[in-house]
Design a protein around this motif. Structure first.
Motif, PDB file in Angstrom:
ATOM      1  N   VAL A  83       0.857  -1.192   0.000  1.00 29.16           N
ATOM      2  CA  VAL A  83       0.000   0.000   0.000  1.00 29.16           C
ATOM      3  C   VAL A  83       0.893   1.242   0.000  1.00 29.16           C
ATOM      4  CG1 VAL A  83      -1.707   1.312   1.307  1.00 29.16           C
ATOM      5  CG2 VAL A  83      -1.851  -1.186   1.202  1.00 29.16           C
ATOM      6  N   THR A  84       0.591   2.183  -0.860  1.00 26.57           N
ATOM      7  CA  THR A  84       1.362   3.424  -0.912  1.00 26.57           C
ATOM      8  C   THR A  84       0.567   4.523  -0.225  1.00 26.57           C
ATOM      9  OG1 THR A  84       2.278   2.755  -3.026  1.00 26.57           O
ATOM     10  CG2 THR A  84       2.430   5.097  -2.487  1.00 26.57           C
ATOM     11  N   VAL A  85       1.223   5.251   0.652  1.00 28.20           N
ATOM     12  CA  VAL A  85       0.562   6.384   1.298  1.00 28.20           C
ATOM     13  C   VAL A  85       1.289   7.658   0.892  1.00 28.20           C
ATOM     14  CG1 VAL A  85      -0.245   7.392   3.457  1.00 28.20           C
ATOM     15  CG2 VAL A  85      -0.053   4.913   3.246  1.00 28.20           C
ATOM     16  N   ARG A  86       0.542   8.606   0.347  1.00 30.07           N
ATOM     17  CA  ARG A  86       1.122   9.904  -0.006  1.00 30.07           C
ATOM     18  C   ARG A  86       0.703  10.914   1.064  1.00 30.07           C
ATOM     19  NH1 ARG A  86       3.050   9.141  -5.013  1.00 30.07           N
ATOM     20  NH2 ARG A  86       2.016   7.496  -6.198  1.00 30.07           N
ATOM     21  N   PHE A  87       1.708  11.588   1.629  1.00 30.29           N
ATOM     22  CA  PHE A  87       1.431  12.561   2.688  1.00 30.29           C
ATOM     23  C   PHE A  87       1.387  13.959   2.098  1.00 30.29           C
ATOM     24  CE2 PHE A  87       3.385   8.914   4.776  1.00 30.29           C
ATOM     25  CZ  PHE A  87       2.467   8.668   5.792  1.00 30.29           C
ATOM     26  N   ILE A  88       0.317  14.674   2.403  1.00 31.39           N
ATOM     27  CA  ILE A  88       0.112  16.002   1.822  1.00 31.39           C
ATOM     28  C   ILE A  88      -0.290  16.971   2.931  1.00 31.39           C
ATOM     29  CG2 ILE A  88      -1.360  17.297   0.195  1.00 31.39           C
ATOM     30  CD1 ILE A  88      -1.588  14.412  -1.187  1.00 31.39           C
ATOM     31  N   ASP A  89       0.206  18.184   2.831  1.00 32.50           N
ATOM     32  CA  ASP A  89      -0.181  19.227   3.786  1.00 32.50           C
ATOM     33  C   ASP A  89      -1.709  19.361   3.764  1.00 32.50           C
ATOM     34  OD1 ASP A  89      -0.787  21.536   5.136  1.00 32.50           O
ATOM     35  OD2 ASP A  89       0.784  22.752   4.199  1.00 32.50           O
ATOM     36  N   PRO A  90      -2.378  19.129   4.904  1.00 38.42           N
ATOM     37  CA  PRO A  90      -3.847  19.122   4.894  1.00 38.42           C
ATOM     38  C   PRO A  90      -4.474  20.487   4.608  1.00 38.42           C
ATOM     39  CG  PRO A  90      -3.047  18.985   7.142  1.00 38.42           C
ATOM     40  CD  PRO A  90      -1.834  18.866   6.247  1.00 38.42           C
ATOM     41  N   LEU A  91      -3.637  21.543   4.677  1.00 42.23           N
ATOM     42  CA  LEU A  91      -4.170  22.870   4.337  1.00 42.23           C
ATOM     43  C   LEU A  91      -4.065  23.121   2.828  1.00 42.23           C
ATOM     44  CD1 LEU A  91      -2.706  25.004   7.273  1.00 42.23           C
ATOM     45  CD2 LEU A  91      -4.748  23.575   7.212  1.00 42.23           C
TER      46      LEU A  91
END
Lengths: 70, 414
Positions: B126-134
Protein backbone atom coordinates in the motif's frame (compact mmCIF):
# COMPACT_ATOMS: atom_id res chain seq x y z
CA UNK A 1 -51.06 -17.69 2.46
CA UNK A 2 -48.02 -19.42 3.80
CA UNK A 3 -44.36 -18.40 3.41
CA UNK A 4 -41.18 -19.51 5.14
CA UNK A 5 -39.19 -16.92 7.07
CA UNK A 6 -35.82 -17.89 8.52
CA UNK A 7 -36.78 -21.54 8.29
CA UNK A 8 -40.17 -21.16 9.99
CA UNK A 9 -43.44 -21.56 8.13
CA UNK A 10 -45.49 -18.42 8.68
CA UNK A 11 -49.18 -17.86 7.88
CA UNK A 12 -50.08 -14.38 6.62
CA UNK A 13 -53.37 -12.77 5.65
CA UNK A 14 -53.85 -12.61 1.88
CA UNK A 15 -52.57 -9.28 0.56
CA UNK A 16 -51.71 -8.96 -3.13
CA UNK A 17 -50.00 -5.61 -2.51
CA UNK A 18 -47.50 -7.09 -0.04
CA UNK A 19 -43.83 -6.47 -0.90
CA UNK A 20 -40.65 -7.43 0.93
CA UNK A 21 -40.49 -3.84 2.23
CA UNK A 22 -44.06 -3.90 3.56
CA UNK A 23 -43.50 -7.36 5.04
CA UNK A 24 -40.53 -6.01 7.04
CA UNK A 25 -42.92 -3.32 8.33
CA UNK A 26 -45.68 -5.80 8.99
CA UNK A 27 -43.37 -8.01 11.06
CA UNK A 28 -41.78 -4.97 12.71
CA UNK A 29 -38.29 -6.32 11.99
CA UNK A 30 -35.74 -4.55 14.19
CA UNK A 31 -32.51 -2.83 13.02
CA UNK A 32 -33.72 -2.81 9.43
CA UNK A 33 -30.65 -1.04 8.05
CA UNK A 34 -28.41 -3.92 9.10
CA UNK A 35 -30.47 -6.69 7.54
CA UNK A 36 -30.00 -8.43 4.23
CA UNK A 37 -32.77 -10.39 2.51
CA UNK A 38 -32.56 -13.61 0.57
CA UNK A 39 -35.61 -14.56 -1.47
CA UNK A 40 -35.82 -18.17 -2.63
CA UNK A 41 -32.08 -18.59 -2.22
CA UNK A 42 -31.03 -15.40 -4.04
CA UNK A 43 -29.72 -12.21 -2.43
CA UNK A 44 -32.26 -9.48 -3.00
CA UNK A 45 -30.87 -6.04 -3.88
CA UNK A 46 -31.89 -3.51 -1.24
CA UNK A 47 -33.38 -1.20 -3.84
CA UNK A 48 -35.74 -4.00 -4.88
CA UNK A 49 -37.36 -4.47 -1.45
CA UNK A 50 -40.18 -2.04 -2.29
CA UNK A 51 -41.15 -3.54 -5.63
CA UNK A 52 -40.64 -7.24 -5.01
CA UNK A 53 -43.98 -8.93 -4.28
CA UNK A 54 -44.19 -11.63 -1.62
CA UNK A 55 -46.00 -14.68 -2.95
CA UNK A 56 -47.37 -17.80 -1.38
CA UNK A 57 -44.66 -20.42 -0.93
CA UNK A 58 -41.80 -17.91 -0.94
CA UNK A 59 -38.79 -18.73 1.19
CA UNK A 60 -37.31 -15.64 2.83
CA UNK A 61 -34.23 -15.19 4.96
CA UNK A 62 -33.77 -12.00 6.96
CA UNK A 63 -30.11 -11.97 7.96
CA UNK A 64 -28.23 -9.69 10.40
CA UNK A 65 -24.49 -9.13 10.42
CA UNK A 66 -23.06 -12.12 12.21
CA UNK A 67 -22.09 -11.84 15.84
CA UNK A 68 -23.60 -9.22 18.05
CA UNK A 69 -26.38 -8.82 15.55
CA UNK A 70 -24.98 -5.85 13.70
CA UNK B 1 -37.28 8.78 21.70
CA UNK B 2 -33.49 8.80 22.04
CA UNK B 3 -32.74 10.19 18.62
CA UNK B 4 -34.83 13.28 19.37
CA UNK B 5 -32.77 14.18 22.43
CA UNK B 6 -30.33 17.05 22.16
CA UNK B 7 -26.59 16.38 22.06
CA UNK B 8 -25.79 16.90 25.76
CA UNK B 9 -28.69 14.62 26.72
CA UNK B 10 -27.56 11.95 24.26
CA UNK B 11 -24.19 11.95 26.05
CA UNK B 12 -26.03 10.73 29.14
CA UNK B 13 -28.93 8.70 27.76
CA UNK B 14 -28.04 7.81 24.16
CA UNK B 15 -28.41 4.11 23.41
CA UNK B 16 -29.15 3.26 27.04
CA UNK B 17 -31.53 0.35 27.53
CA UNK B 18 -33.19 -0.60 30.82
CA UNK B 19 -30.69 -2.53 32.95
CA UNK B 20 -31.27 -5.45 35.31
CA UNK B 21 -33.05 -4.51 38.58
CA UNK B 22 -33.55 -1.00 37.28
CA UNK B 23 -29.84 -0.29 36.92
CA UNK B 24 -29.24 3.05 35.19
CA UNK B 25 -25.59 2.56 34.33
CA UNK B 26 -24.56 0.15 31.59
CA UNK B 27 -24.04 -3.35 33.05
CA UNK B 28 -20.54 -4.81 32.65
CA UNK B 29 -21.04 -8.12 30.86
CA UNK B 30 -17.65 -9.61 31.59
CA UNK B 31 -18.12 -12.81 29.64
CA UNK B 32 -16.08 -14.12 26.75
CA UNK B 33 -18.94 -16.08 25.20
CA UNK B 34 -22.69 -16.56 25.35
CA UNK B 35 -24.62 -19.80 25.80
CA UNK B 36 -27.81 -20.87 24.00
CA UNK B 37 -30.36 -23.46 25.09
CA UNK B 38 -30.45 -25.23 21.76
CA UNK B 39 -28.16 -25.93 18.85
CA UNK B 40 -30.83 -24.42 16.57
CA UNK B 41 -30.81 -21.11 18.46
CA UNK B 42 -27.04 -20.74 18.22
CA UNK B 43 -27.11 -21.72 14.54
CA UNK B 44 -29.68 -18.95 13.92
CA UNK B 45 -27.42 -16.36 15.56
CA UNK B 46 -24.37 -17.53 13.60
CA UNK B 47 -26.30 -17.42 10.36
CA UNK B 48 -27.60 -13.96 11.20
CA UNK B 49 -31.24 -15.07 11.38
CA UNK B 50 -31.50 -13.84 14.96
CA UNK B 51 -29.82 -10.99 16.83
CA UNK B 52 -27.64 -12.26 19.63
CA UNK B 53 -24.22 -12.39 21.18
CA UNK B 54 -21.77 -15.13 20.36
CA UNK B 55 -18.30 -14.17 21.48
CA UNK B 56 -16.95 -10.88 22.87
CA UNK B 57 -14.43 -10.51 20.04
CA UNK B 58 -17.42 -10.12 17.72
CA UNK B 59 -19.77 -8.22 20.01
CA UNK B 60 -20.64 -7.71 23.65
CA UNK B 61 -23.67 -6.09 25.32
CA UNK B 62 -21.58 -3.50 27.22
CA UNK B 63 -19.64 -2.59 24.10
CA UNK B 64 -22.83 -2.43 22.05
CA UNK B 65 -24.30 0.12 24.47
CA UNK B 66 -21.23 2.28 23.90
CA UNK B 67 -21.47 1.79 20.13
CA UNK B 68 -25.12 2.85 20.04
CA UNK B 69 -24.35 6.06 21.95
CA UNK B 70 -21.31 7.00 19.86
CA UNK B 71 -23.20 6.43 16.60
CA UNK B 72 -26.02 8.71 17.77
CA UNK B 73 -23.52 11.39 18.81
CA UNK B 74 -21.94 11.53 15.35
CA UNK B 75 -25.32 12.15 13.77
CA UNK B 76 -26.36 8.58 13.09
CA UNK B 77 -24.85 5.51 11.50
CA UNK B 78 -23.21 2.39 12.82
CA UNK B 79 -20.30 2.18 15.24
CA UNK B 80 -17.64 -0.41 16.00
CA UNK B 81 -15.73 -0.01 19.26
CA UNK B 82 -12.15 -1.24 19.17
CA UNK B 83 -9.28 -1.99 21.55
CA UNK B 84 -7.54 1.32 20.79
CA UNK B 85 -7.63 4.32 18.51
CA UNK B 86 -4.91 2.73 16.39
CA UNK B 87 -7.03 -0.43 16.12
CA UNK B 88 -9.90 1.73 14.86
CA UNK B 89 -7.69 3.28 12.18
CA UNK B 90 -6.08 -0.04 11.19
CA UNK B 91 -9.44 -1.79 10.93
CA UNK B 92 -10.94 1.08 8.92
CA UNK B 93 -8.10 1.28 6.44
CA UNK B 94 -7.78 -2.50 6.03
CA UNK B 95 -11.49 -2.76 5.35
CA UNK B 96 -11.17 -0.37 2.41
CA UNK B 97 -7.77 -0.89 0.81
CA UNK B 98 -6.05 -3.77 -0.94
CA UNK B 99 -2.47 -4.32 -2.12
CA UNK B 100 -1.66 -1.86 -4.90
CA UNK B 101 -3.99 0.81 -3.56
CA UNK B 102 -3.01 4.29 -2.46
CA UNK B 103 -4.02 6.45 0.48
CA UNK B 104 -3.80 10.23 0.57
CA UNK B 105 -3.12 11.33 4.11
CA UNK B 106 -2.40 14.49 5.98
CA UNK B 107 1.31 15.11 6.52
CA UNK B 108 0.72 16.35 10.08
CA UNK B 109 -0.76 13.12 11.40
CA UNK B 110 -0.40 11.85 14.94
CA UNK B 111 2.88 9.87 15.09
CA UNK B 112 1.20 6.49 15.63
CA UNK B 113 -0.91 6.87 12.51
CA UNK B 114 2.09 8.17 10.55
CA UNK B 115 4.03 5.06 11.54
CA UNK B 116 1.14 2.75 10.56
CA UNK B 117 0.91 4.42 7.16
CA UNK B 118 4.62 4.88 6.43
CA UNK B 119 6.10 1.71 7.91
CA UNK B 120 3.48 -0.99 8.43
CA UNK B 121 1.15 -0.60 5.46
CA UNK B 122 4.05 -0.21 3.03
CA UNK B 123 4.94 -3.84 3.77
CA UNK B 124 1.59 -4.88 2.34
CA UNK B 125 1.88 -3.13 -1.00
CA UNK B 126 0.00 0.00 0.00
CA UNK B 127 1.36 3.42 -0.91
CA UNK B 128 0.56 6.38 1.30
CA UNK B 129 1.12 9.90 -0.01
CA UNK B 130 1.43 12.56 2.69
CA UNK B 131 0.11 16.00 1.82
CA UNK B 132 -0.18 19.23 3.79
CA UNK B 133 -3.85 19.12 4.89
CA UNK B 134 -4.17 22.87 4.34
CA UNK B 135 -3.15 22.39 0.69
CA UNK B 136 -6.51 21.48 -0.81
CA UNK B 137 -5.21 21.65 -4.37
CA UNK B 138 -2.36 19.36 -3.34
CA UNK B 139 -4.93 16.77 -2.27
CA UNK B 140 -6.96 17.25 -5.43
CA UNK B 141 -4.01 16.88 -7.77
CA UNK B 142 -2.55 13.87 -5.91
CA UNK B 143 -5.66 11.75 -6.52
CA UNK B 144 -4.96 9.09 -9.14
CA UNK B 145 -6.47 5.83 -10.40
CA UNK B 146 -5.09 3.90 -7.43
CA UNK B 147 -6.32 6.26 -4.70
CA UNK B 148 -8.95 4.65 -2.49
CA UNK B 149 -9.35 6.98 0.48
CA UNK B 150 -8.42 10.33 2.02
CA UNK B 151 -7.42 10.42 5.69
CA UNK B 152 -7.10 13.57 7.80
CA UNK B 153 -7.33 14.71 11.42
CA UNK B 154 -9.69 17.50 12.47
CA UNK B 155 -6.80 19.14 14.27
CA UNK B 156 -3.24 17.95 13.66
CA UNK B 157 -1.47 16.69 16.76
CA UNK B 158 0.81 18.34 17.77
CA UNK B 159 0.93 20.71 14.77
CA UNK B 160 -2.56 22.05 15.57
CA UNK B 161 -3.26 22.81 11.93
CA UNK B 162 -6.97 22.90 11.11
CA UNK B 163 -7.91 21.68 7.62
CA UNK B 164 -11.13 22.67 5.95
CA UNK B 165 -12.78 19.26 6.30
CA UNK B 166 -15.99 20.09 4.37
CA UNK B 167 -13.89 21.19 1.37
CA UNK B 168 -11.72 18.07 1.61
CA UNK B 169 -14.93 16.02 1.70
CA UNK B 170 -16.02 17.72 -1.50
CA UNK B 171 -12.70 16.90 -3.17
CA UNK B 172 -12.93 13.27 -2.05
CA UNK B 173 -16.54 12.87 -3.17
CA UNK B 174 -15.93 14.45 -6.58
CA UNK B 175 -13.38 11.67 -7.13
CA UNK B 176 -15.73 8.98 -5.75
CA UNK B 177 -13.56 8.44 -2.67
CA UNK B 178 -14.45 8.29 1.02
CA UNK B 179 -13.07 10.81 3.51
CA UNK B 180 -11.96 9.27 6.81
CA UNK B 181 -11.59 11.78 9.63
CA UNK B 182 -9.83 11.25 12.95
CA UNK B 183 -11.78 13.56 15.26
CA UNK B 184 -10.11 12.57 18.53
CA UNK B 185 -8.95 16.10 19.33
CA UNK B 186 -12.29 17.81 18.64
CA UNK B 187 -14.67 15.03 19.80
CA UNK B 188 -18.30 14.97 18.61
CA UNK B 189 -18.85 17.93 20.97
CA UNK B 190 -17.05 20.48 18.81
CA UNK B 191 -18.28 19.03 15.50
CA UNK B 192 -20.04 15.86 14.43
CA UNK B 193 -19.05 13.76 11.45
CA UNK B 194 -22.36 14.79 9.92
CA UNK B 195 -21.60 18.52 10.23
CA UNK B 196 -18.11 18.05 8.74
CA UNK B 197 -19.21 15.86 5.84
CA UNK B 198 -16.95 12.96 6.83
CA UNK B 199 -17.96 9.50 5.62
CA UNK B 200 -16.26 7.61 8.41
CA UNK B 201 -15.12 9.10 11.71
CA UNK B 202 -12.56 7.49 14.00
CA UNK B 203 -11.69 8.43 17.55
CA UNK B 204 -9.18 7.37 20.11
CA UNK B 205 -11.71 7.10 22.93
CA UNK B 206 -8.79 6.86 25.38
CA UNK B 207 -8.66 10.65 25.29
CA UNK B 208 -11.54 13.10 25.85
CA UNK B 209 -14.32 10.53 25.51
CA UNK B 210 -12.91 8.57 28.44
CA UNK B 211 -11.88 11.80 30.13
CA UNK B 212 -10.00 10.34 33.06
CA UNK B 213 -7.17 8.43 31.42
CA UNK B 214 -8.42 5.10 32.75
CA UNK B 215 -8.47 2.92 29.64
CA UNK B 216 -7.45 2.57 26.01
CA UNK B 217 -10.11 2.41 23.32
CA UNK B 218 -11.17 3.46 19.87
CA UNK B 219 -14.24 3.66 17.72
CA UNK B 220 -15.15 3.65 14.03
CA UNK B 221 -18.38 5.41 13.08
CA UNK B 222 -19.73 4.67 9.62
CA UNK B 223 -22.21 7.41 8.82
CA UNK B 224 -23.80 5.24 6.16
CA UNK B 225 -23.61 7.96 3.51
CA UNK B 226 -20.83 6.86 1.16
CA UNK B 227 -21.73 5.10 -2.10
CA UNK B 228 -19.57 1.97 -2.27
CA UNK B 229 -21.12 0.87 -5.56
CA UNK B 230 -18.05 1.66 -7.63
CA UNK B 231 -15.45 -0.04 -9.79
CA UNK B 232 -12.92 1.26 -7.30
CA UNK B 233 -14.37 -1.05 -4.67
CA UNK B 234 -15.16 -4.42 -6.31
CA UNK B 235 -14.48 -6.12 -2.96
CA UNK B 236 -17.53 -4.27 -1.57
CA UNK B 237 -19.91 -5.68 -4.19
CA UNK B 238 -21.53 -8.40 -2.09
CA UNK B 239 -21.75 -6.12 0.94
CA UNK B 240 -23.23 -3.30 -1.09
CA UNK B 241 -25.80 -5.61 -2.59
CA UNK B 242 -26.92 -6.77 0.85
CA UNK B 243 -26.45 -3.71 3.05
CA UNK B 244 -26.22 -0.70 0.70
CA UNK B 245 -25.32 2.30 2.87
CA UNK B 246 -23.76 0.13 5.58
CA UNK B 247 -21.59 -1.93 3.23
CA UNK B 248 -18.46 -0.66 5.01
CA UNK B 249 -19.63 -1.69 8.48
CA UNK B 250 -20.81 -5.06 7.19
CA UNK B 251 -17.43 -5.73 5.54
CA UNK B 252 -15.58 -4.55 8.65
CA UNK B 253 -17.71 -6.65 11.02
CA UNK B 254 -17.82 -9.76 8.92
CA UNK B 255 -14.16 -9.71 7.90
CA UNK B 256 -11.52 -7.31 9.17
CA UNK B 257 -12.74 -6.48 12.68
CA UNK B 258 -13.62 -10.14 13.28
CA UNK B 259 -10.34 -11.41 11.84
CA UNK B 260 -7.96 -8.84 13.32
CA UNK B 261 -9.64 -9.25 16.68
CA UNK B 262 -8.85 -5.82 18.11
CA UNK B 263 -12.09 -5.76 20.08
CA UNK B 264 -13.01 -3.49 22.98
CA UNK B 265 -12.88 -5.00 26.46
CA UNK B 266 -16.29 -4.88 28.20
CA UNK B 267 -14.89 -3.16 31.29
CA UNK B 268 -13.27 -0.47 29.14
CA UNK B 269 -16.57 0.01 27.30
CA UNK B 270 -18.24 0.53 30.68
CA UNK B 271 -15.66 3.14 31.70
CA UNK B 272 -16.28 4.94 28.40
CA UNK B 273 -20.07 4.98 28.81
CA UNK B 274 -19.52 6.50 32.25
CA UNK B 275 -16.88 8.98 31.16
CA UNK B 276 -18.63 10.26 28.08
CA UNK B 277 -21.60 11.56 30.08
CA UNK B 278 -19.61 14.61 31.18
CA UNK B 279 -17.89 15.22 27.84
CA UNK B 280 -19.70 18.46 27.01
CA UNK B 281 -18.97 19.99 30.41
CA UNK B 282 -15.35 18.93 30.27
CA UNK B 283 -14.79 20.16 26.72
CA UNK B 284 -16.01 23.61 27.72
CA UNK B 285 -13.44 23.72 30.51
CA UNK B 286 -10.65 22.17 28.42
CA UNK B 287 -11.24 24.89 25.82
CA UNK B 288 -11.50 27.82 28.24
CA UNK B 289 -8.43 26.69 30.20
CA UNK B 290 -6.45 26.36 26.96
CA UNK B 291 -7.40 29.85 25.84
CA UNK B 292 -6.52 31.33 29.23
CA UNK B 293 -3.11 29.64 29.35
CA UNK B 294 -2.39 30.49 25.70
CA UNK B 295 -3.00 34.19 26.43
CA UNK B 296 -0.71 34.13 29.48
CA UNK B 297 2.07 32.30 27.64
CA UNK B 298 1.73 34.62 24.67
CA UNK B 299 2.91 37.62 26.68
CA UNK B 300 5.39 35.77 28.89
CA UNK B 301 8.96 37.03 28.35
CA UNK B 302 10.48 33.54 28.43
CA UNK B 303 8.12 32.10 25.83
CA UNK B 304 9.32 32.38 22.23
CA UNK B 305 6.07 31.37 20.56
CA UNK B 306 2.60 29.94 21.27
CA UNK B 307 0.41 27.94 18.91
CA UNK B 308 -3.29 27.76 19.77
CA UNK B 309 -6.07 28.08 17.19
CA UNK B 310 -8.07 30.11 19.70
CA UNK B 311 -5.60 33.00 19.63
CA UNK B 312 -6.91 35.73 17.33
CA UNK B 313 -3.61 35.98 15.44
CA UNK B 314 -3.41 32.24 14.76
CA UNK B 315 -3.63 31.48 11.03
CA UNK B 316 -6.05 28.69 12.00
CA UNK B 317 -8.35 30.96 13.98
CA UNK B 318 -10.96 31.69 11.33
CA UNK B 319 -11.41 28.17 9.98
CA UNK B 320 -11.32 26.61 13.46
CA UNK B 321 -13.92 29.09 14.67
CA UNK B 322 -16.15 28.32 11.72
CA UNK B 323 -15.94 24.51 11.91
CA UNK B 324 -15.92 24.09 15.69
CA UNK B 325 -18.44 26.65 16.87
CA UNK B 326 -16.00 29.18 18.29
CA UNK B 327 -14.32 26.54 20.46
CA UNK B 328 -10.70 25.73 19.82
CA UNK B 329 -9.94 22.56 21.76
CA UNK B 330 -7.83 21.68 24.75
CA UNK B 331 -4.41 21.37 23.11
CA UNK B 332 -1.78 24.07 22.73
CA UNK B 333 1.93 24.06 22.02
CA UNK B 334 4.61 26.57 22.90
CA UNK B 335 8.36 26.95 22.68
CA UNK B 336 11.08 28.48 24.77
CA UNK B 337 13.66 28.62 21.99
CA UNK B 338 15.64 25.44 22.71
CA UNK B 339 15.39 21.88 23.99
CA UNK B 340 17.28 22.52 27.26
CA UNK B 341 14.89 25.22 28.41
CA UNK B 342 11.89 23.14 27.33
CA UNK B 343 13.15 20.34 29.57
CA UNK B 344 13.61 22.85 32.42
CA UNK B 345 10.00 23.97 32.07
CA UNK B 346 8.72 20.39 32.10
CA UNK B 347 10.89 19.53 35.09
CA UNK B 348 9.61 22.60 36.93
CA UNK B 349 5.92 21.71 36.57
CA UNK B 350 4.23 20.26 39.63
CA UNK B 351 0.54 20.05 38.72
CA UNK B 352 0.91 19.14 35.04
CA UNK B 353 1.98 15.56 34.44
CA UNK B 354 4.76 14.71 31.97
CA UNK B 355 3.34 11.80 29.99
CA UNK B 356 2.31 10.55 26.55
CA UNK B 357 -1.41 11.20 26.42
CA UNK B 358 -3.98 13.93 25.83
CA UNK B 359 -7.58 14.55 26.82
CA UNK B 360 -7.31 13.71 30.50
CA UNK B 361 -9.05 15.65 33.28
CA UNK B 362 -5.50 16.39 34.44
CA UNK B 363 -3.24 18.84 32.64
CA UNK B 364 -0.56 16.94 30.72
CA UNK B 365 2.64 17.96 28.96
CA UNK B 366 5.18 16.25 26.76
CA UNK B 367 8.28 17.11 24.73
CA UNK B 368 7.33 15.39 21.44
CA UNK B 369 10.72 15.67 19.69
CA UNK B 370 12.39 13.41 22.28
CA UNK B 371 9.44 11.08 22.91
CA UNK B 372 6.43 10.40 20.69
CA UNK B 373 8.20 11.76 17.58
CA UNK B 374 11.74 10.60 18.42
CA UNK B 375 11.74 7.98 15.65
CA UNK B 376 11.18 10.50 12.88
CA UNK B 377 13.88 12.29 10.91
CA UNK B 378 14.27 16.06 10.76
CA UNK B 379 12.23 16.39 7.57
CA UNK B 380 9.37 14.33 8.98
CA UNK B 381 9.44 16.25 12.24
CA UNK B 382 9.21 19.47 10.26
CA UNK B 383 6.14 18.17 8.42
CA UNK B 384 4.58 17.32 11.77
CA UNK B 385 5.43 20.77 13.08
CA UNK B 386 7.67 19.31 15.79
CA UNK B 387 10.56 21.55 16.77
CA UNK B 388 13.23 20.85 19.40
CA UNK B 389 11.80 23.48 21.77
CA UNK B 390 8.13 22.46 21.41
CA UNK B 391 6.14 21.55 24.50
CA UNK B 392 2.65 20.15 23.96
CA UNK B 393 0.10 20.92 26.64
CA UNK B 394 -3.19 19.07 27.00
CA UNK B 395 -5.22 21.29 29.28
CA UNK B 396 -7.10 19.54 32.05
CA UNK B 397 -10.20 20.71 33.85
CA UNK B 398 -8.50 21.99 37.01
CA UNK B 399 -9.01 25.55 38.25
CA UNK B 400 -7.36 27.67 35.61
CA UNK B 401 -5.52 29.75 38.23
CA UNK B 402 -3.65 26.66 39.48
CA UNK B 403 -2.62 25.70 35.95
CA UNK B 404 -1.38 29.20 35.17
CA UNK B 405 0.56 29.40 38.46
CA UNK B 406 2.16 26.03 37.71
CA UNK B 407 3.41 27.19 34.30
CA UNK B 408 4.52 30.59 35.59
CA UNK B 409 6.61 28.97 38.33
CA UNK B 410 8.11 26.47 35.87
CA UNK B 411 9.01 29.28 33.45
CA UNK B 412 10.68 31.18 36.32
CA UNK B 413 13.24 28.35 36.50
CA UNK B 414 14.39 29.00 32.91
Amino acid sequence: MKITINGKETALAENPARTVESLLDELDVAQRQYISVELNGEILERDAFGNTPVQSGDILEFLYFMGGGR
Amino acid sequence: MQTTLRFDSLLVHGGLEPGPAGATSVPIVQSSSFAYETAEALEDVFRGRAVGQVYTRLGNPTTEALERRLALLEGGGAAIATASGMAAITTTVMTIIRAGDEILASSSLFGGTFSLFRDTLSNFGVTVRFIDPLDLEGFRSAINEQTRLLFVETVGNPKLDVPDIPLLAEIAHQAGLPLIVDATVTTPCLATGASLGADIVVHSTSKYINGAGTSIGGVIIDRGVFDWNSQKFPHFEQFYKKYRAFAFTARARKLVHKDVGACAAPFNSFLLTEGIQTLALRMERHCSNALALARILKRHPKVAWVNYPGLEDSPQHTIAGKLYGGRYGGLLTFGTGEKASAFKVINGLRLAKNLANIGDAKTLVIHPASTICADYNAEEKALMGVTEDLIRVSLGIEDCRDIIEDFEKALDSV
